[in-house]
Scaffold this active site. Sequence first.
Site, PDB file in Angstrom:
ATOM      1  N   GLU A 181      52.614  29.140  65.482  1.00  0.00           N
ATOM      2  CA  GLU A 181      53.978  28.687  65.736  1.00  0.00           C
ATOM      3  C   GLU A 181      54.237  28.261  67.180  1.00  0.00           C
ATOM      4  O   GLU A 181      55.083  28.833  67.883  1.00  0.00           O
ATOM      5  CB  GLU A 181      54.966  29.769  65.284  1.00  0.00           C
ATOM      6  CG  GLU A 181      54.824  30.068  63.799  1.00  0.00           C
ATOM      7  CD  GLU A 181      55.906  30.977  63.226  1.00  0.00           C
ATOM      8  OE1 GLU A 181      56.746  31.473  64.010  1.00  0.00           O
ATOM      9  OE2 GLU A 181      55.894  31.181  62.003  1.00  0.00           O
ATOM     10  N   GLU A 313      52.284  31.213  55.941  1.00  0.00           N
ATOM     11  CA  GLU A 313      53.093  32.435  55.988  1.00  0.00           C
ATOM     12  C   GLU A 313      54.254  32.291  55.007  1.00  0.00           C
ATOM     13  O   GLU A 313      54.906  31.251  54.945  1.00  0.00           O
ATOM     14  CB  GLU A 313      53.675  32.690  57.384  1.00  0.00           C
ATOM     15  CG  GLU A 313      52.685  33.109  58.437  1.00  0.00           C
ATOM     16  CD  GLU A 313      53.376  33.463  59.762  1.00  0.00           C
ATOM     17  OE1 GLU A 313      54.618  33.696  59.749  1.00  0.00           O
ATOM     18  OE2 GLU A 313      52.687  33.502  60.804  1.00  0.00           O
TER      19      GLU A 313
END
Length: 375
Positions: A181, A313
């Site tokens: 991220e 995720e």
Amino acid sequence: MWRTILACFVLFTKLLEGARLGIQGTHFTYNGQRVFLSGINKAWEHYAHDFGNGQYNGVKARYEHVFQQLQNAGANSIRIWIHIEGESSPHFDGSGHVIGLDNGGTFINDMKAMLTAAQRHNIFVFPTLWNGAVNQNTHYRLDGLIRDTGKLNSYINHALKPMVQALKDMPALGGWDLMNEPEGELKPDLSSSDPCFDTRHLHNSGAGWAGRLYTPQELLRFFNWQAAAIKQVDPQALVTVGAWSGRVNTDNFGFHNLYKDTCLVKAGGMPHGTLSFYQVHSYDGNDGHFGTESPFVHNFGAFGLHKPLVIGEFREKDGGGMNINQLYDYAYNHGYAGGWGWSETDGNMANMLRGLNHIKTYHNGAHGTVHVQIH
């Protein structure tokens, strides 16, 4: 006749020994068979302190227990975080340059021990090198690598290349995830005539939650150089980036794919410094619904991508009203190349194991097999 049989057996054995997880079009293959990456994020036992400096000895039993649980549930892959922000690896000198993988000299052996255990349980490991989702008090180390090309080269030459060289023949090494991220530290609202460097589409998206620190050029150069270095050492290596949202890895739905080949090469100048597959994370919003960019409201084809896309995720708690079985099932049946639930670290293991068990017997010619025997 016996000589012919023996020769065939030797050839077959060599083929198995040389098997690598690979990519064909928009899906993964292993030993000539299409594979769906079914698995989880661990992602760490002790945040940034699992590998190197003799640290793996203290967590080895936990990792092996997780691998055993995954094998029992029929899973085949796991995402594990490594450097994070440089808290204990790699080894930095006082000026912020990297001089090795760790101070204690055990990093490579720690990683080999972990990958050997994963192989015993038929689990592909995807090491995640860095983390952009949290700005820690040791962030200055990672910050130096992103901003200063001299420091980045020191990491590439003294840590990354030696690590790839040492691990490239480990059968359980699935691929490299360069960063988790990075959008947490990306500057939104930047205007550019080049879509690769324009982040106006991220206005009020939440991007920059860990600090609006870097331009797309800086982050993409960081990835481009590392991907090129990995492939220089191991041309068959698979490389990805764990994007926080579909907003940054598709040109559809009014967004920009910041991680496509042309953007990465434009930022860093390394022709081979591109991603092998895409990865997107997906959680619902405050209203309990997935956004329009979520893979859980589209088929894979809607993203217009020409490489595999793994949902890296997701979890039932933020799953848009879907239970864990439905989430794994959706990933498998809607054209995605894999799904990794979040996270064993956060206490979600029992829930994820239910989802993995739900799809463990899936074997569809159009979507691939979940069962893998790693040789």
